[in-house]
Design an enzyme around this catalytic site. Structure first.
Site, PDB file in Angstrom:
ATOM      1  N   LYS A  93       0.839  -1.214   0.000  1.00 36.61           N
ATOM      2  CA  LYS A  93       0.000   0.000   0.000  1.00 36.61           C
ATOM      3  C   LYS A  93       0.868   1.255   0.000  1.00 36.61           C
ATOM      4  CE  LYS A  93      -4.165  -1.707   2.260  1.00 36.61           C
ATOM      5  NZ  LYS A  93      -4.895  -1.788   3.531  1.00 36.61           N
ATOM      6  N   ALA A 116      11.863   7.328  -5.183  1.00 32.68           N
ATOM      7  CA  ALA A 116      12.958   6.449  -4.739  1.00 32.68           C
ATOM      8  C   ALA A 116      12.591   5.004  -5.037  1.00 32.68           C
ATOM      9  CB  ALA A 116      13.200   6.639  -3.239  1.00 32.68           C
ATOM     10  N   TYR A 147       7.881  -5.849  -1.418  1.00 32.40           N
ATOM     11  CA  TYR A 147       8.760  -4.702  -1.661  1.00 32.40           C
ATOM     12  C   TYR A 147       9.091  -4.597  -3.147  1.00 32.40           C
ATOM     13  CZ  TYR A 147      12.851  -1.621  -0.959  1.00 32.40           C
ATOM     14  OH  TYR A 147      13.761  -0.590  -1.004  1.00 32.40           O
ATOM     15  N   ARG A 188      19.450  -4.643   8.502  1.00 31.01           N
ATOM     16  CA  ARG A 188      20.252  -4.581   7.286  1.00 31.01           C
ATOM     17  C   ARG A 188      21.707  -4.877   7.626  1.00 31.01           C
ATOM     18  NH1 ARG A 188      17.896   0.654   4.174  1.00 31.01           N
ATOM     19  NH2 ARG A 188      17.231   1.321   6.230  1.00 31.01           N
TER      20      ARG A 188
HETATM   21  P1  NAD Z   1      14.014   3.916   6.289  1.00 28.63           P
HETATM   22  O1  NAD Z   1      13.145   2.795   6.721  1.00 28.63           O
HETATM   23  O2  NAD Z   1      15.042   4.434   7.228  1.00 28.63           O
HETATM   24  O3  NAD Z   1      13.127   5.161   5.840  1.00 28.63           O
HETATM   25  C1  NAD Z   1      11.845   5.045   5.322  1.00 28.63           C
HETATM   26  C2  NAD Z   1      10.992   6.135   5.951  1.00 28.63           C
HETATM   27  O4  NAD Z   1       9.670   6.072   5.390  1.00 28.63           O
HETATM   28  C3  NAD Z   1      10.832   5.950   7.463  1.00 28.63           C
HETATM   29  O5  NAD Z   1      11.013   7.185   8.124  1.00 28.63           O
HETATM   30  C4  NAD Z   1       9.400   5.454   7.628  1.00 28.63           C
HETATM   31  O6  NAD Z   1       8.851   5.782   8.879  1.00 28.63           O
HETATM   32  C5  NAD Z   1       8.722   6.136   6.465  1.00 28.63           C
HETATM   33  N1  NAD Z   1       7.515   5.444   6.022  1.00 28.63           N
HETATM   34  C6  NAD Z   1       7.349   4.118   5.765  1.00 28.63           C
HETATM   35  N2  NAD Z   1       6.089   3.873   5.387  1.00 28.63           N
HETATM   36  C7  NAD Z   1       5.446   5.069   5.397  1.00 28.63           C
HETATM   37  C8  NAD Z   1       4.111   5.470   5.109  1.00 28.63           C
HETATM   38  N3  NAD Z   1       3.165   4.600   4.731  1.00 28.63           N
HETATM   39  N4  NAD Z   1       3.803   6.791   5.219  1.00 28.63           N
HETATM   40  C9  NAD Z   1       4.726   7.684   5.609  1.00 28.63           C
HETATM   41  N5  NAD Z   1       5.996   7.360   5.913  1.00 28.63           N
HETATM   42  C10 NAD Z   1       6.339   6.065   5.802  1.00 28.63           C
HETATM   43  O7  NAD Z   1      14.676   3.461   4.913  1.00 28.63           O
HETATM   44  P2  NAD Z   1      15.723   4.211   3.975  1.00 28.63           P
HETATM   45  O8  NAD Z   1      16.890   3.332   3.806  1.00 28.63           O
HETATM   46  O9  NAD Z   1      15.920   5.612   4.421  1.00 28.63           O
HETATM   47  O10 NAD Z   1      14.926   4.193   2.588  1.00 28.63           O
HETATM   48  C11 NAD Z   1      14.300   5.363   2.064  1.00 28.63           C
HETATM   49  C12 NAD Z   1      13.812   5.073   0.650  1.00 28.63           C
HETATM   50  O11 NAD Z   1      14.911   4.698  -0.184  1.00 28.63           O
HETATM   51  C13 NAD Z   1      12.799   3.937   0.572  1.00 28.63           C
HETATM   52  O12 NAD Z   1      11.819   4.252  -0.383  1.00 28.63           O
HETATM   53  C14 NAD Z   1      13.629   2.775   0.090  1.00 28.63           C
HETATM   54  O13 NAD Z   1      12.868   1.828  -0.625  1.00 28.63           O
HETATM   55  C15 NAD Z   1      14.646   3.460  -0.812  1.00 28.63           C
HETATM   56  N6  NAD Z   1      15.880   2.665  -0.934  1.00 28.63           N
HETATM   57  C16 NAD Z   1      16.785   2.605   0.075  1.00 28.63           C
HETATM   58  C17 NAD Z   1      17.919   1.822  -0.073  1.00 28.63           C
HETATM   59  C18 NAD Z   1      18.993   1.731   0.994  1.00 28.63           C
HETATM   60  O14 NAD Z   1      19.928   0.957   0.833  1.00 28.63           O
HETATM   61  N7  NAD Z   1      18.936   2.471   2.071  1.00 28.63           N
HETATM   62  C19 NAD Z   1      18.109   1.090  -1.245  1.00 28.63           C
HETATM   63  C20 NAD Z   1      17.133   1.152  -2.227  1.00 28.63           C
HETATM   64  C21 NAD Z   1      16.030   1.962  -2.086  1.00 28.63           C
HETATM   65  N1  UDP Z   2      23.120 -10.454   5.594  1.00 28.34           N
HETATM   66  C1  UDP Z   2      23.949 -11.253   6.373  1.00 28.34           C
HETATM   67  N2  UDP Z   2      23.875 -11.112   7.718  1.00 28.34           N
HETATM   68  C2  UDP Z   2      23.042 -10.228   8.337  1.00 28.34           C
HETATM   69  C3  UDP Z   2      22.213  -9.416   7.528  1.00 28.34           C
HETATM   70  C4  UDP Z   2      22.272  -9.563   6.149  1.00 28.34           C
HETATM   71  O1  UDP Z   2      24.733 -12.068   5.850  1.00 28.34           O
HETATM   72  O2  UDP Z   2      23.049 -10.163   9.575  1.00 28.34           O
HETATM   73  C5  UDP Z   2      23.215 -10.591   4.124  1.00 28.34           C
HETATM   74  C6  UDP Z   2      21.874 -10.854   3.438  1.00 28.34           C
HETATM   75  O3  UDP Z   2      21.605 -12.236   3.415  1.00 28.34           O
HETATM   76  C7  UDP Z   2      22.135 -10.278   2.060  1.00 28.34           C
HETATM   77  C8  UDP Z   2      23.095  -9.114   2.317  1.00 28.34           C
HETATM   78  O4  UDP Z   2      23.656  -9.350   3.599  1.00 28.34           O
HETATM   79  O5  UDP Z   2      22.775 -11.237   1.243  1.00 28.34           O
HETATM   80  C9  UDP Z   2      22.420  -7.743   2.298  1.00 28.34           C
HETATM   81  O6  UDP Z   2      21.299  -7.815   3.148  1.00 28.34           O
HETATM   82  P1  UDP Z   2      20.419  -6.539   3.540  1.00 28.34           P
HETATM   83  O7  UDP Z   2      19.274  -7.040   4.348  1.00 28.34           O
HETATM   84  O8  UDP Z   2      21.278  -5.477   4.122  1.00 28.34           O
HETATM   85  O9  UDP Z   2      19.901  -5.936   2.161  1.00 28.34           O
HETATM   86  P2  UDP Z   2      19.375  -6.545   0.780  1.00 28.34           P
HETATM   87  O10 UDP Z   2      20.357  -6.064  -0.202  1.00 28.34           O
HETATM   88  O11 UDP Z   2      19.345  -8.045   0.846  1.00 28.34           O
HETATM   89  O12 UDP Z   2      18.024  -5.961   0.637  1.00 28.34           O
END
Ligand code: NAD
Ligand code: UDP
Length: 314
Positions: A93, A116, A147, A188
């Site tokens: 959602k 994003a 996701y 993560r």
């Molecule tokens: P995060 O979980 O720290 O941040 C997500 C934020 O969105 C949180 O503050 C959460 O409370 C808020 N949120 C979630 N659902 C919501 C909703 N229904 N309404 C309002 N707020 C909501 O994660 P992040 O790592 O900061 O990721 C931010 C964005 O970047 C996300 O869209 C994520 O998919 C994307 N992204 C992040 C990574 C990464 O490695 N960090 C990689 C790929 C994509």
């Molecule tokens: N992973 C791991 N140990 C942990 C957490 C993650 O070996 O305690 C591995 C996980 O299986 C994946 C990679 O690290 O292969 C990255 O995981 P993460 O959840 O950070 O992000 P993903 O890229 O999978 O969304």
């Protein structure tokens, strides 16, 4: 000359959103931060609350919302597998209804929206590095589907709103990004390994650690997002934003143990279902359209920055 804008950042109290809010404020913009605090926290933006240009609104992006703004960065969505698998229906959602709500708002206001997206749209990729032209390999009913498919549908919506209604959208496919303000318990890999290392607890490697990821420091990502928002109206993307240097999870664990000076042992646990075996971005498009953009922070420096942050939390 910089024109001051009013910018909406959904998910602004999250790890990445909070860094983006900070950069936008530094540039002189006004920031409206929308978040439901489901995975982010007020603590991430506490230091911004005294800034009169910063406003925080508690709201679920999946419910209709309207505000007079000049630009939208749509980041709201849980990003950690632990978080999104805990609430899969809400995750879909958030991705789909959240994108529709924000795209409707961008359409009504005639403004730009940056969405994003994620490298997860490639699923468990059959080729590496992954170019934007690769369609991906996603299990639509697996544990990561809420996701992956939610984000894929949001990309579809972005492109359809652009083509059908002329909405000015930008799609960023973000690869694994790390840094200060990751939630220490979000599961993560960087947060897990650093917390385990700082407590001298076992480092939990899932599988044999040969799977790869490419890790980018959050400052490099924010720079990429800002540049992407400023591209011309006809550029929609999607564009990969990630570090082109690939590293195995075993190597990452060894690096974090060395950088923390930890006494932790490496232990091997079962690999989660559908865990991608490899992930590495092709970033030629980003370099070309984002003025030579490429990640600048070497992993050792970025990890030290992250380790310092988690040390302060303890
Ligand atoms: P995060 O979980 O720290 O941040 C997500 C934020 O969105 C949180 O503050 C959460 O409370 C808020 N949120 C979630 N659902 C919501 C909703 N229904 N309404 C309002 N707020 C909501 O994660 P992040 O790592 O900061 O990721 C931010 C964005 O970047 C996300 O869209 C994520 O998919 C994307 N992204 C992040 C990574 C990464 O490695 N960090 C990689 C790929 C994509
Ligand atoms: N992973 C791991 N140990 C942990 C957490 C993650 O070996 O305690 C591995 C996980 O299986 C994946 C990679 O690290 O292969 C990255 O995981 P993460 O959840 O950070 O992000 P993903 O890229 O999978 O969304």
């Amino acid at each position: 000359m910089l024109i001051m804008k009013r910018v909406l950042v959904t998910g602004g109290a999250g790890f990445l959103g909070s860094h983006l809010c900070e950069r936008l404020l530094d540039q002189g913009h006004k920031v409206l931060c929308l978040d439901d605090f489901s995975t982010g926290s007020r603590r991430n933006v506490q230091h911004l609350l005294r800034n009169p240009s910063f406003e925080l609104i508690e709201h679920d992006v999946a419910s209709p919302f309207f505000a007079e703004v000049d630009e939208i960065y749509n980041l709201a969505c849980p990003a950690s597998p632990r978080h999104y698998q805990h609430a899969p229906i809400k995750t879909v959602k958030t991705s789909v209804l959240g994108a529709i709500n924000m795209l409707d708002m961008a359409k009504r206001l005639g403004i730009r929206l940056l969405h994003a997206s994620t490298s997860e749209v490639y699923g468990d990729p059959a080729l590496t590095p992954q170019p934007e032209t690769y369609w991906g390999n996603v299990n639509p009913i697996g544990p990561r589907a809420c996701y992956d498919e939610g984000k894929r549908c949001a990309e579809t919506l972005c492109v359809n709103y652009h083509q059908q209604d002329g909405v000015r959208v930008k799609v960023a496919r973000i690869f694994n990004t790390y840094g200060p303000r990751m939630a220490p318990d979000d599961g993560r890999v960087v947060a897990n390994f650093v917390m385990q290392a700082l407590h001298n607890r076992d480092i939990t490697i899932f599988g044999d650690g040969s799977q790869t990821r490419s890790f980018m420091h959050c400052s490099d990502l924010v720079e990429g997002l800002l540049r992407l928002m400023d591209t011309s109206d006809d550029f929609v993307g999607p564009v990969n934003l990630g570090n082109a240097e690939e590293i195995s999870i075993l190597r990452l664990a060894e690096l974090i143990v060395a950088l923390t000076g930890s006494r932790s042992r490496l232990v091997f646990e079962p690999r989660p279902k559908d865990d991608p075996a490899q992930r590495c971005p092709h970033i030629a498009l980003a370099r070309r359209v984002l003025g030579g953009w490429a990640p600048q922070v070497p992993i050792e420096r970025g990890l030290m920055d992250t380790i310092d942050y988690f040390r302060q939390l303890l």
